[in-house]
Design a protein around this motif. Sequence first.
Motif, short mmCIF file in Angstrom:
data_model
loop_
_atom_site.label_atom_id
_atom_site.label_comp_id
_atom_site.label_asym_id
_atom_site.label_seq_id
_atom_site.Cartn_x
_atom_site.Cartn_y
_atom_site.Cartn_z
N MET A 141 -0.02 2.34 -10.55
CA MET A 141 -1.26 2.94 -9.81
C MET A 141 -0.93 3.88 -8.48
SD MET A 141 -4.31 0.80 -7.45
CE MET A 141 -5.44 0.16 -9.05
N PRO A 142 -1.80 5.12 -8.74
CA PRO A 142 -1.34 6.14 -7.65
C PRO A 142 -2.03 5.38 -6.20
CG PRO A 142 -3.15 6.98 -9.05
CD PRO A 142 -2.54 5.60 -9.73
N THR A 143 -1.58 6.10 -5.24
CA THR A 143 -2.34 5.92 -3.80
C THR A 143 -3.59 6.06 -3.97
OG1 THR A 143 -0.23 6.43 -2.84
CG2 THR A 143 -2.08 6.63 -1.39
N THR A 144 -4.47 5.28 -3.41
CA THR A 144 -6.00 5.51 -3.39
C THR A 144 -6.34 5.40 -1.97
OG1 THR A 144 -6.01 4.27 -5.56
CG2 THR A 144 -8.26 4.33 -4.12
N ILE A 145 -7.02 6.22 -1.57
CA ILE A 145 -7.50 6.29 0.01
C ILE A 145 -9.02 6.57 -0.11
CG2 ILE A 145 -7.46 7.52 2.09
CD1 ILE A 145 -4.49 8.32 1.39
N ARG B 123 8.10 -5.63 -6.68
CA ARG B 123 7.46 -6.82 -6.00
C ARG B 123 5.69 -7.00 -6.54
NH1 ARG B 123 11.85 -7.99 -6.30
NH2 ARG B 123 13.17 -8.53 -4.96
N GLU B 124 5.36 -8.17 -6.81
CA GLU B 124 4.02 -8.27 -7.38
C GLU B 124 3.11 -7.72 -6.26
OE1 GLU B 124 1.21 -11.96 -8.78
OE2 GLU B 124 3.24 -12.20 -9.00
N GLY B 125 2.08 -7.18 -6.76
CA GLY B 125 1.14 -6.78 -5.67
C GLY B 125 1.37 -5.09 -5.01
N PHE B 126 2.52 -4.72 -5.28
CA PHE B 126 2.93 -3.44 -4.79
C PHE B 126 2.05 -2.64 -5.59
CE2 PHE B 126 5.14 0.43 -5.37
CZ PHE B 126 5.59 1.02 -3.84
N ILE B 127 1.38 -1.50 -4.83
CA ILE B 127 0.68 -0.26 -5.46
C ILE B 127 1.24 0.92 -5.36
CG2 ILE B 127 -1.58 0.92 -5.25
CD1 ILE B 127 -1.98 -1.97 -6.28
N SER B 128 1.74 1.32 -4.04
CA SER B 128 2.21 2.51 -3.80
C SER B 128 2.84 2.54 -2.49
CB SER B 128 1.21 3.62 -3.91
OG SER B 128 0.43 3.40 -2.77
N ALA B 129 3.94 3.68 -2.24
CA ALA B 129 4.48 3.96 -1.08
C ALA B 129 4.75 5.38 -0.87
CB ALA B 129 6.03 3.34 -0.96
N ASN B 130 4.36 5.97 0.15
CA ASN B 130 4.61 7.24 0.34
C ASN B 130 5.31 7.57 1.81
OD1 ASN B 130 2.34 8.63 -1.32
ND2 ASN B 130 1.61 6.60 -0.56
N ILE B 131 6.54 8.15 1.77
CA ILE B 131 7.33 8.29 2.81
C ILE B 131 7.53 9.52 3.25
CG2 ILE B 131 9.88 7.92 3.73
CD1 ILE B 131 10.05 5.77 1.45
N HIS B 132 7.09 9.96 4.73
CA HIS B 132 6.83 11.27 5.03
C HIS B 132 7.90 11.33 6.40
CE1 HIS B 132 2.67 11.46 3.65
NE2 HIS B 132 2.67 10.04 3.71
N ALA B 133 8.48 12.66 6.38
CA ALA B 133 9.51 12.96 7.37
C ALA B 133 8.72 13.95 8.36
CB ALA B 133 10.53 13.55 6.72
#
Length: 107
Positions: A1-5, A43-53
């Motif tokens: 699933m993509p990041t949902t905001i 891991r169960e329940g992981f949806i998304s992660a976005n890493i910003h520099a």
Amino acid sequence: MPTTIEPQAELTTLVNVFTVAPERQRELVDTLTVATEKLIRHREGFISANIHASTDGTRVLNYAQWSDPAAHQAMLDDPECLDHLAAAAALATFDPHVYTVDSVHHA
């Protein structure tokens, strides 16, 4: 699933701001990316992660979403995940907080 905001999304959102020496920023980004790809995203329940520099080299931000607080906590309690997170902690200080989305605005 993509990041949902969006305010209606019933997700747990982690915003973790790392403060890092500019010469170590890329190493921290790579460490977080590898840990996420190899381990955390499975891991169960992981949806998304976005890493910003940050453009000044002094910060890295991890915006991650989990299905619920328990799934996020289970990852934090997993010794295998903790080993990878410790590698990131050795490179920078960090300030994690869990949030809800209150409003979203678009052009």
